[in-house]
Write a protein that holds these residues in place. Structure first.
Motif, mmCIF file in Angstrom:
data_model
loop_
_atom_site.group_PDB
_atom_site.id
_atom_site.type_symbol
_atom_site.label_atom_id
_atom_site.label_comp_id
_atom_site.label_asym_id
_atom_site.label_seq_id
_atom_site.Cartn_x
_atom_site.Cartn_y
_atom_site.Cartn_z
ATOM 1 N N VAL A 1 1.135 48.381 19.538
ATOM 2 C CA VAL A 1 1.322 48.286 18.089
ATOM 3 C C VAL A 1 0.162 47.470 17.532
ATOM 4 N N ILE A 2 -0.498 47.987 16.496
ATOM 5 C CA ILE A 2 -1.640 47.296 15.895
ATOM 6 C C ILE A 2 -1.206 46.685 14.568
ATOM 7 N N GLY A 3 -1.418 45.378 14.394
ATOM 8 C CA GLY A 3 -1.087 44.735 13.126
ATOM 9 C C GLY A 3 -0.502 43.354 13.327
ATOM 10 N N GLY A 4 -0.412 42.609 12.219
ATOM 11 C CA GLY A 4 0.097 41.251 12.325
ATOM 12 C C GLY A 4 1.113 40.875 11.266
ATOM 13 N N TYR B 1 -3.293 41.956 17.726
ATOM 14 C CA TYR B 1 -3.674 41.396 16.425
ATOM 15 C C TYR B 1 -5.064 40.787 16.536
ATOM 16 N N ARG B 2 -5.919 41.085 15.567
ATOM 17 C CA ARG B 2 -7.344 40.714 15.682
ATOM 18 C C ARG B 2 -7.616 39.242 15.408
ATOM 19 N N GLY C 1 -0.031 52.198 14.498
ATOM 20 C CA GLY C 1 -0.813 51.317 13.634
ATOM 21 C C GLY C 1 -0.010 50.865 12.431
ATOM 22 N N ALA C 2 0.188 49.558 12.314
ATOM 23 C CA ALA C 2 0.930 49.000 11.171
ATOM 24 C C ALA C 2 0.023 48.016 10.448
ATOM 25 N N GLU D 1 -2.999 32.632 12.155
ATOM 26 C CA GLU D 1 -3.377 33.447 10.987
ATOM 27 C C GLU D 1 -2.440 34.627 10.752
ATOM 28 N N MET D 2 -1.506 34.834 11.631
ATOM 29 C CA MET D 2 -0.624 35.998 11.537
ATOM 30 C C MET D 2 0.242 35.911 10.278
#
Length: 285
Positions: free
Chosen positions: A113-116, A138-139, A215-216, A144-145
């Motif tokens: 799952v991509i996203g924060g 999460y990048r 992707g979220a 920072e999330m």
């Protein structure tokens, strides 16, 4: 006033029904509220997409004196890297809609799952409930999330694995189906305009085996084929309207909720609906 709600889906409730998982908001709670509206005399017409099945001018010809557009931000943003068109790659909104409609999207065992944000957490928890082994990428770092701390804690307790400072670079596949995701390790640089430290690539890469990728990373407004010229929009695709009355450049058209503000909380859209009702009343007088 007699009120008609035109809904393109087969069920009422919009994102409350289709975009939020049952473990966060029970559907019987939403449906009980909708039943009250039906008892008050509100008419719901399903499978009607204004712009496609019916035009705004046709509504006016049918005698509707004012129109409120509240289509939300129901379109998911693609992952934005090569391979995001492979089979087994979903947007978060698309995945949650399928789950809430009782469908069983094929996601396999290993899910990235991509996203924060909170939607990413919802997606991860929903995937875990489908028996998947879920890793959330999460990048930025944990600090920072944007997701609420309690949401992250609940996801961790349910078995969601978190991989911070990891940005997707490419989704790899075989025979048109996603099989792996290549991620770059990031480091945090200077703060951006919002004050969050900007992720910077380190040049170190790793490839993770996956059965699917969800992707979220955001939502946008899907205006569909709504009459050209019906309203003007901003660069972000949201409608332009008076900030107090929600009235657009076309006097009988009002907007509210996510299609005006961009993605916000459900209560903000509910509040906008109340304000818009006052404006609609004022307008027809």
């Amino acid at each position: 006033y007699p009120v008609t709600v035109f809904e393109k889906e087969s069920v009422p409730g919009g994102m409350l029904t289709l975009g939020i998982p049952s473990f966060r908001l029970e559907k019987n709670v939403v449906n009980a509220e909708i039943d009250v509206l039906k008892e008050l005399g509100v008419e719901f017409r399903f499978g009607v997409e204004v712009g496609k099945n019916m035009t705004l001018d046709a509504l006016r010809a049918d005698g509707y004196k004012a129109i409120y557009l509240a289509v939300g931000a129901s379109k998911g943003t693609p992952a934005g890297c090569p391979g995001d068109d492979l089979k087994g790659v979903f947007t978060g909104v698309e995945f949650l809609r399928a789950v809430n409609l009782g469908k069983r999207p094929t996601i396999g065992k290993q899910v990235a799952v991509i996203g924060g944000g909170n939607v990413a957490i919802d997606v991860a928890r929903a995937a875990v409930r489908r028996g998947a082994d879920v890793t959330l990428l999460y990048r930025r770092g944990r600090e920072e999330m944007p997701a609420a701390d309690e949401e992250v804690a609940e996801a961790e307790a349910e078995g969601v694995k978190f991989r911070f400072l990891s940005a997707p670079v490419e989704i790899l596949g075989e025979k048109g189906k996603a099989t792996a995701i290549k991620v770059e390790t990031m480091t945090l640089g200077e703060p951006d305009e919002k004050g969050r430290r900007k992720p910077v690539g380190t040049g170190e890469f790793e490839t993770l085996a996956v059965d699917s990728v969800i992707g979220a990373i955001g939502q946008t407004v899907d205006w569909g084929t709504l009459d050209t010229g019906a309203l003007t929009t901003t660069k972000k695709g949201t409608a332009e309207a008076d900030a107090l009355t929600y009235q657009t450049a076309q006097p009988d058209i009002f907007v509210g909720g996510d299609c005006y503000t961009g993605p916000k909380f459900a209560i903000d859209a509910i509040a906008a609906g109340k304000e818009a009702a006052i404006s609609l009343h004022r307008y027809v007088h």
